[in-house]
Motif scaffolding. Structure first.
Motif, PDB file in Angstrom:
ATOM      1  N   SER A 170       0.800  -1.226   0.000  1.00  4.56           N
ATOM      2  CA  SER A 170       0.000   0.000   0.000  1.00  4.56           C
ATOM      3  C   SER A 170       0.836   1.280   0.000  1.00  4.56           C
ATOM      4  CB  SER A 170      -0.952  -0.002   1.200  1.00  4.56           C
ATOM      5  OG  SER A 170      -1.843  -1.092   1.137  1.00  4.56           O
ATOM      6  N   GLN A 173       0.855   2.939  -3.250  1.00  8.11           N
ATOM      7  CA  GLN A 173      -0.316   3.757  -3.581  1.00  8.11           C
ATOM      8  C   GLN A 173      -0.099   5.201  -3.128  1.00  8.11           C
ATOM      9  OE1 GLN A 173      -3.964   1.985  -2.126  1.00  8.11           O
ATOM     10  NE2 GLN A 173      -3.248  -0.106  -2.528  1.00  8.11           N
ATOM     11  N   GLU A 210      -1.460  -5.289  -5.052  1.00 10.76           N
ATOM     12  CA  GLU A 210      -2.495  -4.321  -4.683  1.00 10.76           C
ATOM     13  C   GLU A 210      -2.870  -3.485  -5.896  1.00 10.76           C
ATOM     14  OE1 GLU A 210      -2.217  -2.147  -1.155  1.00 10.76           O
ATOM     15  OE2 GLU A 210      -1.313  -3.752   0.021  1.00 10.76           O
ATOM     16  N   LEU A 212      -5.206   0.190  -7.182  1.00 12.47           N
ATOM     17  CA  LEU A 212      -5.796   1.467  -6.759  1.00 12.47           C
ATOM     18  C   LEU A 212      -6.405   2.176  -7.956  1.00 12.47           C
ATOM     19  CD1 LEU A 212      -6.137   3.819  -4.636  1.00 12.47           C
ATOM     20  CD2 LEU A 212      -3.915   4.652  -5.487  1.00 12.47           C
ATOM     21  N   THR A 251      -9.766   1.888   4.047  1.00 13.24           N
ATOM     22  CA  THR A 251     -10.920   1.853   3.138  1.00 13.24           C
ATOM     23  C   THR A 251     -12.207   1.923   3.950  1.00 13.24           C
ATOM     24  OG1 THR A 251     -10.872  -0.576   3.150  1.00 13.24           O
ATOM     25  CG2 THR A 251      -9.775   0.539   1.312  1.00 13.24           C
ATOM     26  N   ALA A 281     -10.726  -5.588   0.073  1.00 14.40           N
ATOM     27  CA  ALA A 281     -10.868  -4.421  -0.802  1.00 14.40           C
ATOM     28  C   ALA A 281     -11.832  -3.420  -0.171  1.00 14.40           C
ATOM     29  CB  ALA A 281     -11.379  -4.862  -2.182  1.00 14.40           C
ATOM     30  N   VAL A 284     -11.619   3.864  -1.020  1.00 15.81           N
ATOM     31  CA  VAL A 284     -10.531   4.561  -0.339  1.00 15.81           C
ATOM     32  C   VAL A 284     -11.110   5.540   0.679  1.00 15.81           C
ATOM     33  CG1 VAL A 284      -8.534   6.070  -0.620  1.00 15.81           C
ATOM     34  CG2 VAL A 284      -9.044   4.322  -2.347  1.00 15.81           C
ATOM     35  N   TRP A 302     -11.170   3.351  -5.150  1.00 16.28           N
ATOM     36  CA  TRP A 302     -11.247   2.056  -4.487  1.00 16.28           C
ATOM     37  C   TRP A 302      -9.904   1.345  -4.612  1.00 16.28           C
ATOM     38  CZ3 TRP A 302     -10.435  -2.118  -7.713  1.00 16.28           C
ATOM     39  CH2 TRP A 302     -10.701  -1.945  -9.063  1.00 16.28           C
ATOM     40  N   ALA A 303      -9.671   0.395  -3.715  1.00 16.86           N
ATOM     41  CA  ALA A 303      -8.391  -0.312  -3.684  1.00 16.86           C
ATOM     42  C   ALA A 303      -8.629  -1.758  -3.261  1.00 16.86           C
ATOM     43  CB  ALA A 303      -7.423   0.372  -2.715  1.00 16.86           C
TER      44      ALA A 303
END
Length: 336
Positions: A170, A173, A210, A212, A251, A281, A284, A302-303
């Motif tokens: 992460s 991201q 991951e 994003l 999230t 998931a 975000v 969203w991730a």
């Protein structure tokens, strides 16, 4: 005794020369040089009966005879082996041949590549980041306070105060959002590290993938549709997808994504699996967007994150994660 040793040597050399195959040659070796019943050994046991003056000469001659016979046996063995190779009638063609070593992509890397190819076709870009990172990128920027259990030394591998081996991908991201304005659509595969026990379902170092997405007007519908499409492309068109409510600090709302697959058995029968979790998931959290300077009133995203090693377990029906990391070529060779 010296005369007896020399007679034994002459008799042994004659029998060695007459040996027609390796089995017969082995019988000659045991007859003369065997430790318990060998004729030379039996003669050596009589050294104690000799006088002190006679023993050194007899012992030296015995050692010479043993060494000479061992050399004669080895030479005859080479001659028989060469004759067997040159004589097709004496070859054992029933012996299985040794197969050639074949290189292949590691099964976990295969899964990473397949995941990447699917998301690339959906418009995603691949992104990377450092494996050694700081607490801001690994925790704080991701809406995880440093008093959270995940930031404790029992779970995270710290190298120095504030410096650690990343516990997920992460941070990539965060670094991507700091560097580029929206829209963002990335996949971030890489190695991550945690203080996990090495067992059938956990390893302290493992791959993670991951993703994003950040843009104007991104909704939960986009989130569900994209991941459902990925699951059908990866597991097969008949795959069912389920989203279960969950919680992650970065999230909101969050979900665990499960799949139910259709497996075709060897006899052609189709069989449904149970529900299997494949990733976590969610949308975000606005606080994460604010931390990187994005306007959370304007942008949404969203991730997701998944472990390709566990996906490989499900794909190949393997029950122990450690098999992927022990470098046993008998196991890995099955994936060529």
């Amino acid at each position: 005794m010296i005369d007896d040793l020399r007679r034994l040597e002459a008799d042994a050399r004659a029998e060695i020369g007459r040996a027609a195959d390796p089995d017969e040659l082995e019988r000659v070796r045991v007859r003369y040089l065997g430790r318990r019943e060998g004729l030379v050994s039996a003669l050596l046991r009589q050294l104690g009966r000799l006088s002190r003056e006679e023993r050194p000469a007899a012992g030296a001659e015995a050692n010479r005879v043993k060494k000479a016979l061992a050399g004669a046996l080895e030479e005859r063995s080479r001659e028989l082996s060469a004759a067997a190779v040159s004589d097709p009638d004496r070859l054992d063609l029933t012996l299985p041949a040794r197969g050639k070593w074949r290189g292949t992509i590691h099964p976990v890397s295969q899964v990473v590549d397949d995941i990447w190819q699917i998301f690339r076709s959906l418009g995603f870009t691949r992104a990377r980041g450092p494996e050694v990172d700081n607490e801001w990128y690994n925790f704080v920027a991701l809406n995880t306070p440093l008093d959270h259990p995940a930031a404790d030394e029992q779970d995270t591998l710290y190298l120095a105060p504030g410096l650690l081996l990343r516990s997920h991908t992460s941070p990539v991201q965060i670094r991507t959002m700091e560097k580029y304005p929206p829209p963002i659509r990335i996949i971030a595969p890489g190695m991550v590290y945690r203080r996990d026990t090495y067992d059938a379902t956990h390893t302290p170092a493992f791959a993670q993938v991951e993703g994003l997405v950040v843009d104007e007007g991104v909704t939960f519908v986009d989130f569900k549709a994209t991941l459902a499409e990925f699951a059908r492309r990866f597991w097969g068109p008949g795959t069912q997808v389920r989203f279960r409510p969950s919680f992650f600090p970065f999230t909101e709302p969050s979900a665990e994504v499960d799949v139910k697959r259709v497996i075709v058995r060897e006899d052609g029968r189709e069989e449904e699996t149970d529900w299997i979790e494949i990733m976590g998931a969610g949308m975000v959290d606005p606080a994460v967007l604010d931390n990187v300077g994005y306007d959370s009133e304007r942008y949404t995203g969203w991730a997701f994150g998944m472990g390709p090693a566990r996906v490989a377990l499900l794909r190949h029906g393997v029950r122990d994660l450690r098999l992927f990391y022990e470098n046993d070529m008998r196991f890995l060779g099955q994936f060529t």
